[in-house]
Design a protein around this motif. Sequence first.
Motif, PDB file in Angstrom:
ATOM      1  N   TYR A  45       0.658  -1.125   0.046  1.00 57.31           N
ATOM      2  CA  TYR A  45       0.098  -0.102   0.103  1.00 57.31           C
ATOM      3  C   TYR A  45       0.928   1.208   0.148  1.00 57.31           C
ATOM      4  O   TYR A  45       0.651   2.366  -0.676  1.00 57.31           O
ATOM      5  N   ASP A  46       2.032   1.348   0.962  1.00 56.87           N
ATOM      6  CA  ASP A  46       2.886   2.307   1.081  1.00 56.87           C
ATOM      7  C   ASP A  46       3.376   2.604  -0.392  1.00 56.87           C
ATOM      8  O   ASP A  46       3.824   3.705  -0.657  1.00 56.87           O
ATOM      9  N   VAL A  47       3.812   1.420  -1.135  1.00 56.56           N
ATOM     10  CA  VAL A  47       4.810   1.558  -2.153  1.00 56.56           C
ATOM     11  C   VAL A  47       4.137   2.054  -3.200  1.00 56.56           C
ATOM     12  O   VAL A  47       4.184   2.986  -4.001  1.00 56.56           O
ATOM     13  N   PHE A  48       2.669   1.696  -3.611  1.00 58.33           N
ATOM     14  CA  PHE A  48       1.887   2.049  -4.676  1.00 58.33           C
ATOM     15  C   PHE A  48       0.940   3.279  -4.408  1.00 58.33           C
ATOM     16  O   PHE A  48       0.818   4.034  -5.693  1.00 58.33           O
ATOM     17  N   SER A  49       0.996   3.879  -3.213  1.00 57.14           N
ATOM     18  CA  SER A  49       0.089   4.925  -3.105  1.00 57.14           C
ATOM     19  C   SER A  49       0.779   6.076  -3.764  1.00 57.14           C
ATOM     20  O   SER A  49      -0.304   6.815  -4.311  1.00 57.14           O
ATOM     21  N   ASN A  50       1.822   6.446  -3.999  1.00 58.15           N
ATOM     22  CA  ASN A  50       2.523   7.681  -4.329  1.00 58.15           C
ATOM     23  C   ASN A  50       3.036   7.494  -5.602  1.00 58.15           C
ATOM     24  O   ASN A  50       3.833   8.207  -5.961  1.00 58.15           O
ATOM     25  N   THR A  51       2.465   6.385  -6.358  1.00 54.68           N
ATOM     26  CA  THR A  51       2.937   6.205  -7.883  1.00 54.68           C
ATOM     27  C   THR A  51       1.650   6.573  -8.767  1.00 54.68           C
ATOM     28  O   THR A  51       0.460   6.722  -8.437  1.00 54.68           O
ATOM     29  N   TRP A  52       1.986   6.451 -10.203  1.00 58.73           N
ATOM     30  CA  TRP A  52       0.900   6.366 -11.219  1.00 58.73           C
ATOM     31  C   TRP A  52      -0.128   5.115 -10.911  1.00 58.73           C
ATOM     32  O   TRP A  52      -1.022   5.130 -11.675  1.00 58.73           O
ATOM     33  N   MET A  53       0.586   4.124 -10.320  1.00 58.98           N
ATOM     34  CA  MET A  53      -0.270   2.844 -10.024  1.00 58.98           C
ATOM     35  C   MET A  53      -1.285   2.999  -8.711  1.00 58.98           C
ATOM     36  O   MET A  53      -1.440   2.044  -8.092  1.00 58.98           O
ATOM     37  N   SER A  54      -1.153   4.184  -8.332  1.00 57.39           N
ATOM     38  CA  SER A  54      -2.051   4.388  -6.986  1.00 57.39           C
ATOM     39  C   SER A  54      -3.333   3.599  -7.244  1.00 57.39           C
ATOM     40  O   SER A  54      -4.117   3.535  -5.901  1.00 57.39           O
ATOM     41  N   PHE A  55      -4.031   3.653  -8.074  1.00 53.48           N
ATOM     42  CA  PHE A  55      -5.436   3.089  -8.091  1.00 53.48           C
ATOM     43  C   PHE A  55      -5.578   1.598  -7.699  1.00 53.48           C
ATOM     44  O   PHE A  55      -6.373   1.095  -7.261  1.00 53.48           O
ATOM     45  N   ILE A  56      -4.117   0.977  -7.492  1.00 48.89           N
ATOM     46  CA  ILE A  56      -4.139  -0.448  -7.055  1.00 48.89           C
ATOM     47  C   ILE A  56      -4.260  -0.233  -5.527  1.00 48.89           C
ATOM     48  O   ILE A  56      -4.582  -1.422  -4.984  1.00 48.89           O
ATOM     49  N   ALA A  57      -3.507   0.769  -4.728  1.00 44.92           N
ATOM     50  CA  ALA A  57      -3.372   0.893  -3.326  1.00 44.92           C
ATOM     51  C   ALA A  57      -4.648   0.386  -2.655  1.00 44.92           C
ATOM     52  O   ALA A  57      -4.422  -0.260  -1.559  1.00 44.92           O
ATOM     53  N   PRO A  58      -5.790   0.927  -2.897  1.00 44.38           N
ATOM     54  CA  PRO A  58      -6.992   0.598  -2.176  1.00 44.38           C
ATOM     55  C   PRO A  58      -7.094  -0.994  -2.004  1.00 44.38           C
ATOM     56  O   PRO A  58      -7.972  -1.329  -0.857  1.00 44.38           O
ATOM     57  N   LEU A  59      -6.711  -1.478  -2.940  1.00 47.40           N
ATOM     58  CA  LEU A  59      -7.000  -3.129  -2.723  1.00 47.40           C
ATOM     59  C   LEU A  59      -6.352  -3.986  -1.497  1.00 47.40           C
ATOM     60  O   LEU A  59      -6.874  -4.943  -1.091  1.00 47.40           O
TER      61      LEU A  59
END
Length: 494
Positions: free
Chosen positions: A71-85
């Motif tokens: 979650y921390d890794v993907f939250s601040n990238t263009w792939m942030s849409f994955i983070a809520p998963l």
Amino acid sequence: AITITKLFIIVGGLGLLATGLTYGVFNERKNLFVSYLQNFSGAFFIFSGVVKAMDPLGTAYKMVDYFTEFYDVFSNTWMSFIAPLFPLLSEYSVGFSVFMIVLEIVLGIMLIIGSNNKLSSWLFFLMVAFFTFLTGFTSLTGYVPEGVNFFSFSEWGAFDKNNMKVTDCGCFGDFLKLEPFTSFRKDLFLLIPAFVFLFRSKDMHTIFSPKVRTGIVVGSTVLLTLYCFSNYVWDIPSVDFRPFAENVNVREKKTLEEKSMAEAPVNYVFTNKADGAVTSMSMEDYMKRYKEFPKDKFDLEQIQDEPKIARTKISEFAVDDFNSNEISEELLNEKGYSLMYVCYTLGYSEGEKTIMVGDTSWLVDTVGTAGTAEFQLVKKVDKITQREEKVKDYIFESDYKSRFTDIVNPFAEAAQKVGVKVYGIAGKAGEETIKDFQEEVKATYPIYMADDILLKTIVRSNPGIVLLKDGKILKKWHYKKLPSFDEVKAEFIK
């Protein structure tokens, strides 16, 4: 102590034995090498799964660590849409844990008996590839300094294991702790049989009839699922590999670990700012030569050697009272028997409630002085003004409260009557929450505060009941398996 090397040797031996049976007893002789890989890989997966099945909650907690990191890794990238998963996966981590554990063991059985070879080949490959990704990713986070996102490759630095948020892969639960890079190499090795199975599935052996194989797979799935449930839903783990196991003297072990840590030598490492040359020395040498390494030319880092006695969660046993006083030593030094109720969370939700607050009017005499005003209270006025005020409301789950009112409290009261010290320790809760809970369940014993991860390590039950004597754990119970106090008294309290 078992190591990954010893484990491979043991599993390798079991693979040879199983291959001999496959050839000699079942007369399956398609391909000796592929048969051996089936038996070796199957035995490895079965062992890895069984030690986790003994403690499914431990695997679930490890999964939450991974999901939090992702979650921390993907939250601040263009792939942030994955983070809520990932928070969603964390919410269902226990169910996911049981599913993965049962699948791993059943897949190991399928490989050994040759059930649905093409399907088992793909499942084995996908699982090994998934584990390789996890351990590989975690290993690489050692190069990512604090505050730097994983995908900011240009900002990576030298490897530092302290940068890794997940320091243990969890592949073998608490039975065998592996650093992520060690586990990554293990998974790379397992990719060899994984690829062999994909391309040579026709050479894989098959034993028993189709009906028997199906019966074994279905039966083992049901039994293993029930076994997993028995180790957290109805009872604590049947085998405890954690530091706070029964018959462990927490007081003595904590003292030994802290002493060993304090005695571990400290090395002074100097790095030349000009050419990067590194010089390492002991504290004794440093005291003699420190003038040779001026601060403007050298960077200094102090590195402590690993202590002779490995540090465990016991070293982190810290309990606070409402005044922020650490009372760990007091609790562990308690003479005689004590009963500790462990609650890693108190099972509540937060809301708001409206209360009426009374404001009292006061008659004040004002005395003027040069440039100031002094106020002196003369008398209290009888009239009180009522007003509404919103405050936090802690809504405790009825099922959770009944665990105390119906099970824990009667046991505590019986223990207190014979002089046993009783106390609770709660995680994820502050003073106000705990006081509200004590009042709600009418607890007659104090409840202190501690880290919830520590409490999860002590006992896999919420609440969990721990009986100690002079700092030594005599017995632990799941609240659903708590016997009567008379039974406990007859067996343990002499």
